[in-house]
Design an enzyme around this catalytic site. Structure first.
Site: not given
Length: 71
Positions: A43-45
């Site tokens: 999850d690139h967040r």
């Protein structure tokens, strides 16, 4: 080979395939080796892609030489 899907609240997951014999090049010669495919979903967040790549690099080292866990 597969791709894992992240379920909240996870931030990363690794999909591990079965080992299978494949042709590889070793010392400029064709050989047979057992190869396993691993993919990771991040999850690139939460996890930066570069950090995820570093994690996979270390994961590869440990899978190839589990004795490093004893050091």
């Amino acid at each position: 080979q597969s791709t894992a899907v992240i379920n909240p609240p996870q931030s990363a997951i690794i999909a591990v395939g079965a080992g299978e014999k494949r042709p590889v090049v070793k010392n400029d010669a064709l050989a047979i080796a057992t190869v396993m495919s691993c993919t990771a979903t991040f999850d690139h967040r939460v996890v930066d892609g570069a950090v995820g790549a570093q994690y996979l690099s270390e994961f590869k080292k440990i899978v190839e030489r589990p004795s490093v866990l004893l050091i």
